[in-house]
Design a protein around this motif. Structure first.
Motif, PDB file in Angstrom:
ATOM      1  N   ARG A  73      37.209  34.304  67.373  1.00 17.84           N
ATOM      2  CA  ARG A  73      38.120  33.205  67.703  1.00 17.84           C
ATOM      3  C   ARG A  73      39.571  33.694  67.686  1.00 17.84           C
ATOM      4  NH1 ARG A  73      40.277  29.811  64.395  1.00 17.84           N
ATOM      5  NH2 ARG A  73      38.951  30.434  62.652  1.00 17.84           N
ATOM      6  N   LEU A  74      39.896  34.486  66.647  1.00 16.94           N
ATOM      7  CA  LEU A  74      41.254  35.033  66.548  1.00 16.94           C
ATOM      8  C   LEU A  74      41.584  35.914  67.748  1.00 16.94           C
ATOM      9  CD1 LEU A  74      41.819  36.164  62.849  1.00 16.94           C
ATOM     10  CD2 LEU A  74      43.263  34.644  64.194  1.00 16.94           C
ATOM     11  N   MET A  75      40.623  36.762  68.106  1.00 12.37           N
ATOM     12  CA  MET A  75      40.865  37.698  69.203  1.00 12.37           C
ATOM     13  C   MET A  75      40.979  36.966  70.538  1.00 12.37           C
ATOM     14  SD  MET A  75      41.403  40.584  67.978  1.00 12.37           S
ATOM     15  CE  MET A  75      41.307  41.709  69.375  1.00 12.37           C
ATOM     16  N   ALA A  76      40.191  35.875  70.683  1.00  7.43           N
ATOM     17  CA  ALA A  76      40.268  35.114  71.931  1.00  7.43           C
ATOM     18  C   ALA A  76      41.668  34.543  72.085  1.00  7.43           C
ATOM     19  CB  ALA A  76      39.228  33.993  71.915  1.00  7.43           C
ATOM     20  N   GLU A  77      42.252  34.145  70.977  1.00  2.00           N
ATOM     21  CA  GLU A  77      43.562  33.515  71.059  1.00  2.00           C
ATOM     22  C   GLU A  77      44.715  34.527  71.055  1.00  2.00           C
ATOM     23  OE1 GLU A  77      45.798  29.743  68.893  1.00  2.00           O
ATOM     24  OE2 GLU A  77      43.684  30.166  68.489  1.00  2.00           O
ATOM     25  N   PHE A  78      44.591  35.570  70.201  1.00  2.44           N
ATOM     26  CA  PHE A  78      45.736  36.471  69.994  1.00  2.44           C
ATOM     27  C   PHE A  78      45.459  37.920  70.379  1.00  2.44           C
ATOM     28  CE2 PHE A  78      46.025  33.143  66.634  1.00  2.44           C
ATOM     29  CZ  PHE A  78      47.199  32.534  67.068  1.00  2.44           C
ATOM     30  N   GLY A  79      44.280  38.180  70.946  1.00  3.46           N
ATOM     31  CA  GLY A  79      43.856  39.557  71.199  1.00  3.46           C
ATOM     32  C   GLY A  79      44.888  40.429  71.883  1.00  3.46           C
ATOM     33  N   GLU A  80      45.618  39.859  72.839  1.00  4.80           N
ATOM     34  CA  GLU A  80      46.570  40.717  73.585  1.00  4.80           C
ATOM     35  C   GLU A  80      47.713  41.223  72.695  1.00  4.80           C
ATOM     36  OE1 GLU A  80      49.314  38.900  76.468  1.00  4.80           O
ATOM     37  OE2 GLU A  80      48.436  36.956  75.942  1.00  4.80           O
ATOM     38  N   TYR A  81      47.898  40.595  71.515  1.00  5.23           N
ATOM     39  CA  TYR A  81      48.970  41.028  70.620  1.00  5.23           C
ATOM     40  C   TYR A  81      48.459  41.914  69.482  1.00  5.23           C
ATOM     41  CZ  TYR A  81      51.068  37.031  72.939  1.00  5.23           C
ATOM     42  OH  TYR A  81      51.510  36.157  73.877  1.00  5.23           O
ATOM     43  N   VAL A  82      47.152  42.120  69.429  1.00  2.30           N
ATOM     44  CA  VAL A  82      46.589  42.875  68.304  1.00  2.30           C
ATOM     45  C   VAL A  82      46.565  44.362  68.658  1.00  2.30           C
ATOM     46  CG1 VAL A  82      44.555  43.233  66.852  1.00  2.30           C
ATOM     47  CG2 VAL A  82      45.237  40.907  67.499  1.00  2.30           C
ATOM     48  N   ALA A  83      47.316  45.161  67.905  1.00  2.00           N
ATOM     49  CA  ALA A  83      47.417  46.591  68.211  1.00  2.00           C
ATOM     50  C   ALA A  83      46.288  47.388  67.576  1.00  2.00           C
ATOM     51  CB  ALA A  83      48.759  47.130  67.730  1.00  2.00           C
ATOM     52  N   ALA A  84      45.808  46.963  66.436  1.00  2.00           N
ATOM     53  CA  ALA A  84      44.767  47.737  65.749  1.00  2.00           C
ATOM     54  C   ALA A  84      44.012  46.829  64.785  1.00  2.00           C
ATOM     55  CB  ALA A  84      45.398  48.892  64.973  1.00  2.00           C
ATOM     56  N   ILE A  85      42.733  47.096  64.659  1.00  2.00           N
ATOM     57  CA  ILE A  85      41.911  46.384  63.676  1.00  2.00           C
ATOM     58  C   ILE A  85      41.218  47.442  62.834  1.00  2.00           C
ATOM     59  CG2 ILE A  85      39.965  44.817  63.303  1.00  2.00           C
ATOM     60  CD1 ILE A  85      40.494  43.587  65.970  1.00  2.00           C
TER      61      ILE A  85
END
Ligand SMILES: Nc1ncnc2c1ncn2[C@@H]1O[C@H](COP(=O)(O)OP(=O)(O)O)[C@@H](O)[C@H]1O
Ligand SMILES: [Mg+2]
Length: 372
Positions: free
Chosen positions: A345-357
């Protein structure tokens, strides 16, 4: 240049600093207590030689090992970016007549009373403070400083054994919990927001500056397991409300006479805007904060630090397009990781801003949330 790197592969970010040294053209000799096979790949590839000692805590044994190296090759620098062995590195420099922080210059970065004494002397704002190694001394300090106050080790890290007391009854309850700490510092409690001031310096000049914002204060995240600590490396260092902290940071480095390498300072900003010194280390911050700075600036500070200490400059461009935040999600419960929920859910909403997991694998023991 021949550089001895103490503990080149632990903690994990040391491997990238070691890699940076090799990339800057240095011949890197590692001295550590990890088995050679346990040294992470980026460090192993970067090391020209690795000497394993049985324990870095055995200063005499490490000194003997480094003297043996020095008989074969001319050494230019001894580096250590890991807090517990800063003094060991200083001792080795003194024994070998190498530049860099001496023992006397390192002490104020290790001892929280001494560091504040130097800053007080320079007229900089520190919390009221008093160190003591006796219970009677702690009560006397509390009498002088008033409540609320903080009791913590004089050479602590990671908020370990750090307590707030709002009353004599609180202090009474805290004292048994710090009995194992040889020397504590009692401080005026500063209510405010918490920030860092981090630099890479060469020749006494600040080549790179960074400010991180801790959300919430580390003392709170230490108390409440449900919190997910957030650290944000800030994009706009010219924001007006950061200038007093930035000025305090620069003045602190001057007062301590710092010249070459990484520094990590913490400072508080009170509701009325007053800024107060927290603490400083002559090393980079841990907790993946150098990664956050790299993402925030499109730079490689592992390499940047290495270039600064070996060549006295930082030639790569530093761009400030982003705030970069790290969220430390804590596991629920005890034992091993059994699964993750909510990430999709987090990635669907903010994925484009996530640099690394970077998640522990399912089956791994959960981290000790109190350890950092
Ligand atoms: N004088 C103080 N006033 C308010 N909070 C403090 C004070 N000293 C420490 N703290 C809290 O405890 C945390 C850990 O203390 P700090 O001095 O930074 O030691 P450490 O080396 O463990 O990080 C700080 O980040 C802050 O939240
Ligand atoms: Mg701290």
């Amino acid at each position: 240049m021949n550089v001895v790197m103490i503990s080149p592969g632990y903690p994990v970010e040391m491997a990238y600093f070691t890699q940076g040294l090799a990339a800057a053209g240095a011949t890197v000799i590692g001295v550590g207590d990890q088995a050679p096979t346990a040294v992470p790949q980026p460090a192993r590839e970067a090391l020209a030689h690795y000497m394993q000692v049985h324990s870095l805590a055995d200063g005499d044994a490490v000194a003997a090992a480094v003297r043996a190296i020095a008989r074969h090759v001319h050494l230019d620098l001894v580096e250590c970016l890991w807090e517990p062995y800063m003094l060991l590195a200083a001792r080795l420099r003194e024994e070998l007549g190498l530049p860099g922080l001496t023992i006397r210059q390192t002490m104020p970065f290790r001892d929280k009373e001494l560091m504040k004494a130097v800053l007080d002397e320079a007229g900089l704002r520190t919390p009221g403070h008093h160190s003591s190694d006796t219970v009677a001394g702690v009560w006397a300090a509390a009498e002088r400083l008033g409540y609320p106050l903080i009791v913590k080790p004089i050479a602590g890290a990671g908020s370990a054994d750090t307590y707030r007391a709002d009353s004599p009854a609180d202090l009474d309850a805290i004292l048994p919990m710090v009995r194992h700490v040889p020397q504590v510092i009692v401080e005026e409690f500063i209510d405010g927001e918490e920030f860092t001031y981090d630099t890479v310096c060469a020749g006494g000049q600040v080549l790179f500056e960074n400010i991180c914002w801790y959300r919430p204060r580390p003392l709170l995240t230490k108390l409440h397991e449900w919190m997910s600590p957030v650290i944000v490396s800030l994009r706009d260092l010219d924001a007006p409300d950061l200038q007093p902290g930035r000025a305090l940071g620069a003045a602190t480095l001057k007062a301590l006479g710092f010249r070459d390498g990484f520094t990590h300072m913490e400072w508080y900003r009170k509701a009325d805007g007053e800024v107060v010194f927290g603490e400083i280390g002559a090393r980079p911050p841990g907790g993946r904060m150098v990664d956050a700075m790299n993402y925030a600036t499109d730079a490689d500070l592992f390499a940047g630090w290495a270039e600064a200490i070996t060549r006295g400059r930082m030639s790569q461009p530093v761009q400030r397009h982003y705030n970069a935040g790290i969220i430390f999600k804590r596991a629920e419960g005890a034992g091993r990781i059994t699964g993750y929920s909510g990430l999709d859910r987090l990635m669907a909403e903010f994925g484009e801003y996530v640099a690394a997991i970077d998640l522990l694998p399912v089956g791994a023991p959960r981290r000790d949330w109190r350890a950092r």
